[in-house]
Design an enzyme around this catalytic site. Sequence first.
Site, PDB file in Angstrom:
ATOM      1  N   GLY A 226       0.863  -0.909   0.038  1.00 52.97           N
ATOM      2  CA  GLY A 226       0.079   0.255  -0.036  1.00 52.97           C
ATOM      3  C   GLY A 226       0.819   1.007   0.374  1.00 52.97           C
ATOM      4  O   GLY A 226       2.110   0.765  -0.319  1.00 52.97           O
ATOM      5  N   SER A 227       0.485   2.350   0.836  1.00 56.25           N
ATOM      6  CA  SER A 227       0.901   3.650   0.401  1.00 56.25           C
ATOM      7  C   SER A 227       1.967   3.209   1.370  1.00 56.25           C
ATOM      8  O   SER A 227       2.555   3.083   2.287  1.00 56.25           O
ATOM      9  CB  SER A 227       0.023   4.959   1.162  1.00 56.25           C
ATOM     10  OG  SER A 227      -0.628   4.936   2.347  1.00 56.25           O
ATOM     11  N   THR A 228       2.752   4.269   1.288  1.00 55.30           N
ATOM     12  CA  THR A 228       4.225   4.485   1.916  1.00 55.30           C
ATOM     13  C   THR A 228       3.604   5.044   3.473  1.00 55.30           C
ATOM     14  O   THR A 228       4.231   4.834   4.334  1.00 55.30           O
ATOM     15  CB  THR A 228       5.405   5.774   1.222  1.00 55.30           C
ATOM     16  OG1 THR A 228       5.445   5.286  -0.204  1.00 55.30           O
ATOM     17  CG2 THR A 228       6.506   6.446   2.333  1.00 55.30           C
TER      18      THR A 228
ATOM     19  N   THR B  63       0.956   5.242   5.904  1.00 52.14           N
ATOM     20  CA  THR B  63       0.018   3.672   5.833  1.00 52.14           C
ATOM     21  C   THR B  63       1.265   2.888   6.204  1.00 52.14           C
ATOM     22  O   THR B  63       0.729   2.309   7.034  1.00 52.14           O
ATOM     23  CB  THR B  63      -1.272   3.468   4.692  1.00 52.14           C
ATOM     24  OG1 THR B  63      -1.722   4.380   4.652  1.00 52.14           O
ATOM     25  CG2 THR B  63      -1.680   2.498   6.365  1.00 52.14           C
ATOM     26  N   GLY B  64       1.699   2.514   5.390  1.00 49.43           N
ATOM     27  CA  GLY B  64       3.200   1.086   5.430  1.00 49.43           C
ATOM     28  C   GLY B  64       4.142   1.910   6.862  1.00 49.43           C
ATOM     29  O   GLY B  64       4.602   0.991   7.293  1.00 49.43           O
TER      30      GLY B  64
ATOM     31  N   GLU C  65       5.389  -4.000   0.906  1.00 46.06           N
ATOM     32  CA  GLU C  65       5.911  -3.088  -0.482  1.00 46.06           C
ATOM     33  C   GLU C  65       5.185  -2.263  -0.725  1.00 46.06           C
ATOM     34  O   GLU C  65       3.861  -1.832  -0.634  1.00 46.06           O
ATOM     35  CB  GLU C  65       5.224  -3.978  -1.460  1.00 46.06           C
ATOM     36  CG  GLU C  65       6.055  -3.270  -3.127  1.00 46.06           C
ATOM     37  CD  GLU C  65       5.363  -4.512  -3.892  1.00 46.06           C
ATOM     38  OE1 GLU C  65       5.129  -4.281  -5.126  1.00 46.06           O
ATOM     39  OE2 GLU C  65       4.813  -5.683  -4.409  1.00 46.06           O
TER      40      GLU C  65
ATOM     41  N   CYS D 237       1.456   0.377  -8.915  1.00 45.39           N
ATOM     42  CA  CYS D 237       2.634   0.733  -7.653  1.00 45.39           C
ATOM     43  C   CYS D 237       4.182   0.801  -9.214  1.00 45.39           C
ATOM     44  O   CYS D 237       4.915   1.747  -8.999  1.00 45.39           O
ATOM     45  CB  CYS D 237       2.896   0.029  -6.755  1.00 45.39           C
ATOM     46  SG  CYS D 237       1.696  -0.168  -5.149  1.00 45.39           S
TER      47      CYS D 237
END
Length: 461
Positions: free
Chosen positions: A213-215, A217-218, A235, A269
């Site tokens: 997912g998004s940076t 949130t990650g 990722e 992505c």
Amino acid sequence: MTSNLLSTFDPRNGRLVARYPCADAAQVAQVCQRARQVFFDSWRVLPAARRSQALHSVAQYLRAHLAEFAAAEAADTGKSLAGAAGEVEGAAALWEYAAALARVEHSETLGSSTGSGLALTLREAMGVVGMIVPWNYPLITTAERLPFALAAGCSVVLKPSELAVGSLALLVAHLQENPLFPTDVVQLLYGAGAAVGQALTRHPAVDMIAFVGSTATGRAIETAAVACGKRVSAELGGNNQVLVYPDADLGAAADAVIAGGLRNGGQACIAGTHVLVDPMVADAFVLELEQALQRRYPAADATSLPAGLQPMITLQHKQRIQGLLQQGLQQGGHLLQGSRLDGPGQYLGPVLVDRVSADSILRQQEIFGPVITVCRVPAGQFNAIVADNHYGLAAYVWTGSSSTALAVVRQLRAGRIWVNANPEFWLPELPVGGFADSGVGREGGIRALETYSLPKAVIIN
């Protein structure tokens, strides 16, 4: 499950697709505890040959029910049926490869190091894996992780995005019914990430989190998971560069940029959306880019929707992209022929923006939509501009020189690199993952089982 329902909608027309019961904290805990019980009692002790057989059966099932899975994926994401069918086939190939890996011996014996004794290493399955996957490619991103975790002997609690659930609901229903798998070795949790995802990340019965997912949130998930003693494979976002050198085949490069950068509505992505092109060939390349757009996304007139265009996943996502475009054009970007800044419903684009500066918001932000930018800079500056990018998920190199290609590949910090090729070609044998803000860890490939297991050392006297 509770009476609180999660609704999914078709991005193409806004129609309701399905409703799913959301889990609460107590149900998340119950599912995680059950996953731990299944892990210790059955799946981890099952012979590798049996796990391999089970995984191979899933590949066969996906191919036999390709149309059903493709329809579910298309309804949730707005993809064409043909595009969704390609993803089902790709997912089946990943399950097939993981089935083969399940039987690969990955221990070591150090017989000569201890005299009369024996030293060896064994691989131990990580345990319970909490798996959180995104809305843009739910079946593929799951297939890059789930079968490899199962091959290693882990049990899995899977949480799909609240925006795209259908294909994974079908998959897990089959796993629950398949007699080759213990009941509940894979379980599904529905709900928003802020509630269900957080509860899954923090639960003590979960040993590892695998996230896509998004940076932003990650990073939050990584922080929470590590604080609880869990391992993480993540990722994250991509803001991927396309390097076009003066000796490149400009027509092939332009066609690949349109095909790869706008695939899935740019909601990918690994989309190569930010072109760096040498001024010596920039005018010729831009012309090729406009022509490639017209070929791949034809429209009857300026008011018609271009054929093959995919909608944005939500109206809010579309509006966010339009806001970034407005800022980017104010910073000096020039729209190229065929660009569309709006469309009906959740449709947008495609948009080609030329003469974008290296520090434009359109290059600095991950747009995640049907927007391709062109930055005209001398080839000698490519490396410095790419190095300044905080992402490192994918990169594309176009050059007629093998020595240039090899030098650039060694220089680039990106998890996946295509040279004179588009992203439609990939192999299950290759790893996926990123550098810097694009994540930690690697999935897939020959070492995939190492992601979901740990070595333990044994000395026998």
